[in-house]
Design an enzyme around this catalytic site. Structure first.
Site, mmCIF file in Angstrom:
data_model
loop_
_atom_site.group_PDB
_atom_site.id
_atom_site.type_symbol
_atom_site.label_atom_id
_atom_site.label_comp_id
_atom_site.label_asym_id
_atom_site.label_seq_id
_atom_site.Cartn_x
_atom_site.Cartn_y
_atom_site.Cartn_z
ATOM 1 N N ASP A 152 0.866 -1.985 0.363
ATOM 2 C CA ASP A 152 -0.527 -0.180 -0.435
ATOM 3 C C ASP A 152 0.465 1.306 0.236
ATOM 4 O O ASP A 152 1.680 1.222 0.122
ATOM 5 C CB ASP A 152 -1.122 -0.154 1.172
ATOM 6 C CG ASP A 152 -2.214 -0.881 0.713
ATOM 7 O OD1 ASP A 152 -2.457 -1.240 -0.319
ATOM 8 O OD2 ASP A 152 -2.517 -1.325 2.364
ATOM 9 N N LYS A 169 -3.865 3.182 -2.313
ATOM 10 C CA LYS A 169 -5.042 3.662 -2.105
ATOM 11 C C LYS A 169 -4.644 4.991 -0.942
ATOM 12 O O LYS A 169 -4.188 4.966 0.271
ATOM 13 C CB LYS A 169 -6.185 3.320 -1.067
ATOM 14 C CG LYS A 169 -6.645 1.504 -2.419
ATOM 15 C CD LYS A 169 -8.254 1.396 -1.185
ATOM 16 C CE LYS A 169 -8.161 -0.295 -2.205
ATOM 17 N NZ LYS A 169 -8.869 0.728 -4.085
ATOM 18 N N GLY A 184 -0.089 -0.363 5.543
ATOM 19 C CA GLY A 184 0.186 0.927 6.739
ATOM 20 C C GLY A 184 -0.524 -0.001 7.980
ATOM 21 O O GLY A 184 -2.122 -0.373 7.859
ATOM 22 N N ALA A 210 -2.179 2.372 13.175
ATOM 23 C CA ALA A 210 -1.999 4.171 13.108
ATOM 24 C C ALA A 210 -2.078 4.939 14.469
ATOM 25 O O ALA A 210 -1.300 5.729 15.327
ATOM 26 C CB ALA A 210 -2.111 4.820 12.041
ATOM 27 N N MET A 230 -8.089 9.408 7.761
ATOM 28 C CA MET A 230 -8.922 9.300 6.993
ATOM 29 C C MET A 230 -10.275 10.487 6.605
ATOM 30 O O MET A 230 -10.815 10.146 5.873
ATOM 31 C CB MET A 230 -8.983 7.569 6.151
ATOM 32 C CG MET A 230 -8.090 7.015 5.552
ATOM 33 S SD MET A 230 -8.743 5.397 4.575
ATOM 34 C CE MET A 230 -9.322 4.897 6.187
#
Length: 277
Positions: free
Chosen positions: A45, A67, A98, A129, A180
């Site tokens: 990714d 993406k 990730g 994350a 995101m």
């Protein structure tokens, strides 16, 4: 999309769904590193750091299927099919993502495809994350005095078409982590404030977390759009909303210039050579 396998044949390989962690190469798990150095093909990714990509064997096939919001990227159906196809022609296929593949990583969808095609697989979890970013930003996601719970949500564009539980997310005793969400900061701020969360709630946007380019942008919920519009903010970025953000100034320990990824990558490469011989 119907997944195509080869009639009358069994897949010769195995797919490893691997979490690469939030960026710092030293946060890669030992198992992920071991699987990666034995890979014949790696589908990776956009969020996987260059330092981790440098660990992929030179002879392995490397395929970028990342993406990124607002940019051209591989269709999920095409990625699914490619995983199946590679499993028929390679022994060790690594799907490198990730963070953690089961937290907003579509890992479950890709494994369902492999099940349908009869492909063997294994999952190697990674540091997501949220935990990596908060730790490197000096922000504890929970704290007995400030936050008795934490919620992870995605702030992707589907916010506009799918109802969100803003009332639940507005709990002042809860930390909210938004993946995101930079493109929809206005919707997020408005939804939380309308549901009763104070505009004075501390917020942080952390850019390129755990890397030597990490930046923190700290303010209040009411000014979330201004924080997100900072010209120095680079993707990827993650938002943390809640009283625990106020602790970041006293608990912040990380200095990006302290990372020596080149030395770490060299040591991992040397270790790989020794273990191979």
């Amino acid at each position: 999309m119907e997944v195509l396998s080869l009639p009358g044949q069994m897949a010769k390989g195995k797919v490893w769904l691997v979490g690469a962690g939030p960026g710092d190469v030293e946060l890669l798990t030992l198992k992920a590193w071991r699987v990666l150095k034995a890979a014949d093909a790696v589908l990776y990714d956009a969020l996987v750091s260059q330092d981790i990509l440098a660990l992929i064997p030179k002879e392995a096939e490397k395929i970028a299927v990342g993406k990124r919001a607002g940019k051209h990227s591989a269709a999920q159906d095409d990625i699914n099919q490619l995983l199946v196809t590679k499993a028929y022609t390679r022994k060790n296929v690594v799907r490198l993502k990730g963070g953690d593949p089961f937290i907003f990583g579509r890992g479950g969808e890709e494994l369902q495809t492999l099940v349908e095609a009869g492909v063997e697989f294994e999952v190697v979890p990674g540091i997501t994350a949220a935990s990596g970013t908060s730790a490197y930003a000096g922000i504890p996601l929970t704290h007995r005095d400030h936050a008795q719970g934490v919620t992870f949500i995605t702030g992707h564009c589907q916010l506009e078409s799918r109802p969100m539980d803003w009332q639940g997310y507005a709990n002042p005793n809860n930390t909210l982590v938004v993946y995101m969400g930079i493109l929809n900061v206005g919707i997020i701020r408005q939804g939380l404030v309308d549901a009763g969360r104070s505009p004075q709630t501390p917020v942080a946007i952390i850019s390129k977390a755990t890397t030597n380019e990490q930046r923190r942008f700290i303010g209040r919920l009411g000014e979330l759009e201004q924080l997100a519009a900072d010209p120095e903010l680079q993707m990827p970025a993650l938002m943390i909303i809640g009283e625990v953000v106020a602790l970041s100034e006293t608990l912040n320990w990380f200095t990006p210039e302290s990372i020596d990824n080149a030395q770490c990558q060299h040591e991992l490469t040397q270790t790989a050579k020794v273990s191979t011989n």
